[in-house]
Design a protein around this motif. Structure first.
Motif, PDB file in Angstrom:
ATOM      1  N   SER A 219      40.594  41.847  43.200  1.00 46.48           N
ATOM      2  CA  SER A 219      40.951  41.061  42.020  1.00 46.48           C
ATOM      3  C   SER A 219      40.145  41.494  40.796  1.00 46.48           C
ATOM      4  O   SER A 219      40.625  41.401  39.663  1.00 46.48           O
ATOM      5  N   ALA A 220      38.931  42.004  41.026  1.00 49.99           N
ATOM      6  CA  ALA A 220      38.076  42.445  39.926  1.00 49.99           C
ATOM      7  C   ALA A 220      38.359  43.879  39.495  1.00 49.99           C
ATOM      8  O   ALA A 220      37.749  44.366  38.538  1.00 49.99           O
ATOM      9  N   GLY A 221      39.255  44.587  40.212  1.00 47.27           N
ATOM     10  CA  GLY A 221      39.584  45.958  39.844  1.00 47.27           C
ATOM     11  C   GLY A 221      38.599  46.995  40.327  1.00 47.27           C
ATOM     12  O   GLY A 221      38.613  48.130  39.852  1.00 47.27           O
ATOM     13  N   ARG A 222      37.779  46.649  41.307  1.00 41.76           N
ATOM     14  CA  ARG A 222      36.797  47.614  41.826  1.00 41.76           C
ATOM     15  C   ARG A 222      37.358  48.436  42.979  1.00 41.76           C
ATOM     16  O   ARG A 222      36.794  49.467  43.345  1.00 41.76           O
ATOM     17  N   VAL A 223      38.447  47.967  43.600  1.00 36.09           N
ATOM     18  CA  VAL A 223      39.295  48.798  44.462  1.00 36.09           C
ATOM     19  C   VAL A 223      40.729  48.550  44.021  1.00 36.09           C
ATOM     20  O   VAL A 223      41.027  47.542  43.361  1.00 36.09           O
ATOM     21  N   ASP A 224      41.623  49.461  44.370  1.00 39.85           N
ATOM     22  CA  ASP A 224      43.009  49.383  43.897  1.00 39.85           C
ATOM     23  C   ASP A 224      43.978  48.858  44.947  1.00 39.85           C
ATOM     24  O   ASP A 224      44.937  48.154  44.608  1.00 39.85           O
ATOM     25  N   LEU A 225      43.761  49.217  46.206  1.00 38.14           N
ATOM     26  CA  LEU A 225      44.662  48.817  47.281  1.00 38.14           C
ATOM     27  C   LEU A 225      43.858  48.419  48.508  1.00 38.14           C
ATOM     28  O   LEU A 225      42.782  48.976  48.774  1.00 38.14           O
ATOM     29  N   MET A 226      44.378  47.463  49.235  1.00 37.01           N
ATOM     30  CA  MET A 226      43.884  47.150  50.575  1.00 37.01           C
ATOM     31  C   MET A 226      45.101  46.968  51.472  1.00 37.01           C
ATOM     32  O   MET A 226      46.135  46.455  51.041  1.00 37.01           O
ATOM     33  N   ALA A 227      45.003  47.443  52.696  1.00 34.21           N
ATOM     34  CA  ALA A 227      46.115  47.321  53.638  1.00 34.21           C
ATOM     35  C   ALA A 227      45.848  46.150  54.569  1.00 34.21           C
ATOM     36  O   ALA A 227      44.717  45.939  55.011  1.00 34.21           O
ATOM     37  N   GLY A 228      46.908  45.395  54.866  1.00 34.43           N
ATOM     38  CA  GLY A 228      46.719  44.281  55.769  1.00 34.43           C
ATOM     39  C   GLY A 228      48.017  43.699  56.267  1.00 34.43           C
ATOM     40  O   GLY A 228      49.097  43.972  55.733  1.00 34.43           O
ATOM     41  N   ASP A 229      47.891  42.913  57.306  1.00 34.89           N
ATOM     42  CA  ASP A 229      48.995  42.126  57.842  1.00 34.89           C
ATOM     43  C   ASP A 229      49.501  41.208  56.732  1.00 34.89           C
ATOM     44  O   ASP A 229      48.735  40.444  56.146  1.00 34.89           O
ATOM     45  N   LYS A 230      50.808  41.278  56.434  1.00 37.52           N
ATOM     46  CA  LYS A 230      51.347  40.524  55.308  1.00 37.52           C
ATOM     47  C   LYS A 230      51.142  39.025  55.471  1.00 37.52           C
ATOM     48  O   LYS A 230      50.674  38.349  54.545  1.00 37.52           O
ATOM     49  N   LEU A 231      51.489  38.471  56.643  1.00 35.45           N
ATOM     50  CA  LEU A 231      51.340  37.033  56.835  1.00 35.45           C
ATOM     51  C   LEU A 231      49.877  36.609  56.755  1.00 35.45           C
ATOM     52  O   LEU A 231      49.548  35.586  56.153  1.00 35.45           O
ATOM     53  N   ASN A 232      49.004  37.401  57.344  1.00 36.37           N
ATOM     54  CA  ASN A 232      47.580  37.080  57.313  1.00 36.37           C
ATOM     55  C   ASN A 232      47.037  37.124  55.889  1.00 36.37           C
ATOM     56  O   ASN A 232      46.304  36.210  55.455  1.00 36.37           O
ATOM     57  N   GLY A 233      47.409  38.154  55.130  1.00 35.20           N
ATOM     58  CA  GLY A 233      46.915  38.265  53.765  1.00 35.20           C
ATOM     59  C   GLY A 233      47.389  37.126  52.881  1.00 35.20           C
ATOM     60  O   GLY A 233      46.613  36.548  52.109  1.00 35.20           O
TER      61      GLY A 233
END
Length: 261
Positions: A162-176
């Motif tokens: 959210s702060a823009g310090r990483v661009d993408l994270m991968a995860g389980d859609k329902l969990n995220g």
């Protein structure tokens, strides 16, 4: 009902049941499994149903994911619930019949767009990928040498995203989505995800190779899960306990997917 009863008799009569409860470890991998979810969540309820078919009592102890994996790896627990496959994990654990599949997506900041055909396209765009230490990754992503940052928890990762310090994270859609709505709502207005999913990953109950009954449990559990699938009971448990994306979003319309890549 006849097929389920027959399965109970077959598995129980094969000598797989032990007098003492089998100890299993689990993390709060909501909405699939969680200490405070109804029946422990769909994944936990399915695992319990499989052990009921085996005629075996189980106890489930909840703890952080890293501790659950390490304690199970050492044989302190027979297995750990809610884990995805990696070749490295197969060195320490048996992988029985998978329980069910999950959709893996990239979560991103809501004001950013990414177009890619392969993960190398993301590398060329200078994308910074974030993950939680010890978690699995989309197949082939790390092999591209993408810039990769690891943190200790989901909360830290969502904060960095959210702060823009990483661009993408991968995860389980329902969990995220569950985490954004229930655990970290302060980040939900800044984060959405890319559709379609980048891959499908199966969820497993792993059995520790250090546990004395692991091989037998692995075989019996695979048979029980297969029977639950064939009888339709597994799908009925999922329908009853696993919320859909739309159900998770009810009352929270600000969390929406991005356009397809």
């Amino acid at each position: 009902m006849k097929s389920i009863c027959a399965g109970i008799w077959l598995l129980f009569s094969s000598g797989l049941a032990w007098a003492e409860p089998i100890l299993l470890a689990s993390s709060d991998y909501t909405p699939h499994t969680g200490e405070h979810l109804p029946e422990g969540g769909a994944l936990t309820a399915i695992v319990q149903a499989a052990f009921d078919l085996m005629g075996q009592e189980v106890e489930i102890h909840y703890m952080p994911f890293a501790r659950a994996m390490q304690a199970s790896r050492l044989g302190q627990y027979a297995g750990v619930i809610g884990v995805k496959y990696t070749p490295e994990r197969e060195l320490d654990f048996y992988f029985p019949e998978p329980v069910y599949d999950t959709s893996i997506v990239f979560f991103k900041r809501i004001d950013e767009q990414y177009q890619f055909d392969t993960y190398l396209d993301l590398v060329h765009q200078g994308v910074r990928y974030g993950s939680v230490l010890g978690y699995s990754h989309p197949e082939g992503l790390l092999e591209t040498r993408i810039r990769h940052y690891q943190v200790a928890s989901e909360e830290q990762l969502f904060r960095l995203l959210s702060a823009g310090r990483v661009d993408l994270m991968a995860g389980d859609k329902l969990n995220g989505v569950y985490l954004l709505l229930h655990d970290f709502p302060e980040y939900s207005a800044q984060i959405d995800w890319l559709e379609p999913p980048i891959e499908t990953q199966a969820l497993y109950l792993l059995f520790s190779r250090q546990h004395p009954q692991a091989a037998e449990l692995n075989h019996g559990f695979s048979k029980a899960i297969t029977q639950l699938k064939h009888s339709g009971e597994l799908d009925r448990i999922k329908e009853r306990l696993l919320p859909s994306l739309q159900q998770l979003q009810q009352g929270e319309p600000k969390v929406q997917p991005a356009q397809s890549y």
